[in-house]
Motif scaffolding. Sequence first.
Motif, short mmCIF file in Angstrom:
data_model
loop_
_atom_site.label_atom_id
_atom_site.label_comp_id
_atom_site.label_asym_id
_atom_site.label_seq_id
_atom_site.Cartn_x
_atom_site.Cartn_y
_atom_site.Cartn_z
N ALA A 78 6.62 31.44 7.30
CA ALA A 78 7.46 30.31 7.72
C ALA A 78 8.90 30.77 7.95
N ASN A 79 9.58 30.05 8.85
CA ASN A 79 11.01 30.28 8.96
C ASN A 79 11.74 29.46 7.90
N LYS A 80 13.01 29.79 7.73
CA LYS A 80 13.79 29.17 6.66
C LYS A 80 13.92 27.65 6.85
N SER A 81 13.85 27.20 8.11
CA SER A 81 14.02 25.78 8.42
C SER A 81 12.74 24.96 8.23
N ALA A 82 11.65 25.61 7.89
CA ALA A 82 10.37 24.90 7.80
C ALA A 82 10.38 23.85 6.69
N LYS A 83 9.66 22.76 6.92
CA LYS A 83 9.49 21.68 5.96
C LYS A 83 8.00 21.35 5.85
N PHE A 84 7.57 21.00 4.65
CA PHE A 84 6.15 20.82 4.39
C PHE A 84 5.90 19.50 3.66
N ALA B 51 7.47 29.00 -3.46
CA ALA B 51 7.34 29.08 -4.92
C ALA B 51 6.02 28.51 -5.40
N LYS B 52 5.49 27.53 -4.66
CA LYS B 52 4.25 26.87 -5.07
C LYS B 52 3.01 27.41 -4.37
N GLY B 53 3.19 28.47 -3.58
CA GLY B 53 2.04 29.17 -3.01
C GLY B 53 1.52 28.63 -1.69
N LEU B 54 2.24 27.68 -1.08
CA LEU B 54 1.78 27.15 0.21
C LEU B 54 1.94 28.17 1.32
N ILE B 55 2.95 29.01 1.22
CA ILE B 55 3.21 30.05 2.22
C ILE B 55 3.38 31.38 1.52
N GLY B 56 3.20 32.46 2.27
CA GLY B 56 3.29 33.78 1.67
C GLY B 56 4.60 34.49 1.93
N ARG B 57 5.39 33.98 2.90
CA ARG B 57 6.62 34.67 3.27
C ARG B 57 7.57 33.70 3.95
N ILE B 58 8.86 33.83 3.67
CA ILE B 58 9.91 33.09 4.37
C ILE B 58 10.79 34.10 5.08
N ASP C 174 15.47 32.18 10.34
CA ASP C 174 15.06 31.62 11.63
C ASP C 174 15.17 32.62 12.77
N THR C 175 16.25 33.38 12.80
CA THR C 175 16.47 34.30 13.91
C THR C 175 15.51 35.49 13.90
N ASP C 176 14.91 35.77 12.75
CA ASP C 176 14.05 36.94 12.62
C ASP C 176 12.57 36.60 12.49
N ALA C 177 12.25 35.31 12.42
CA ALA C 177 10.90 34.91 12.05
C ALA C 177 9.86 35.35 13.08
#
Length: 263
Positions: A129-135, A180-187, A190-193
């Motif tokens: 995910a990019n830093k701006s992602a919301k879940f 932190a809760k395991g929904l994604i593996g990497r953050i 935004d510019t590098d995602a």
Amino acid sequence: MTDKQNESVLLKREGAIATVILNRPEKLNAFNLAMWQRLGDVMIELSVDDALRCIVIRGAGGRAFAAGADIAEFERVRFSSKQAVEYSKPMDRAAEAIRDCPHPTLAFIEGACMGGGLELAAQCDLRIANKSAKFGIPINKIGNVLPYPAMLALVGLVGRSVTLELLLEGRIFTADEAYAKGLIGRIVEDTDAEAEVYASARRIAEGAPLVARWHKQNATRAQDPSPLSATEYAQPFLCCDTEDYKEGIRAFLSKRKPIFTGK
């Protein structure tokens, strides 16, 4: 690179990496029935392509992976239990096609990843995910219950407690909390995602493809508590009979990059 378009889903192909693009940016890539149907078609088509080594799934426009379902059509297509059963069929087909795809799948999550979008991402093997992602899955706000295929995927990914936190509170998680809760593996910033996602896809694609498929199969089997049979226990050693294994060993010893053929 090839580019195949069919309305709400785009398919791009560059070498052994395919990109499936959820393409309703004006709706933040919210799913309607046609989109679910097309996504299932595309994933089934890609699953039988032995030349593929990785599939990236992403949303168009950069503002959302997918903002859930298009609720604007619910009064017409999902307004009774009978309609809901029919509505679920293309959803389940698409989710199963991603879950059961023999090729590694990678969800590239930018911006909103809500409801059906998060349910879909949970079916992928990896999530960046990019830093701006919301879940979030705030379906308690419309009186909706999460179907079992999505429930099984989420509980398998993050456990019962986090799944219920998503569903009972209907709260939106930041990328940091999702990580932190395991929904994604990497953050990734935004510019590098995008660069990091495709670097990951290339690393996957450069590996031995038969091994990737076996690892996917065996990781799924490892979640089943029933005892392994003797045949299952011996299965990982069969890789040593493949041409790719012999190529990998010889390449390592001669200090060169291996050329894997999937044989």
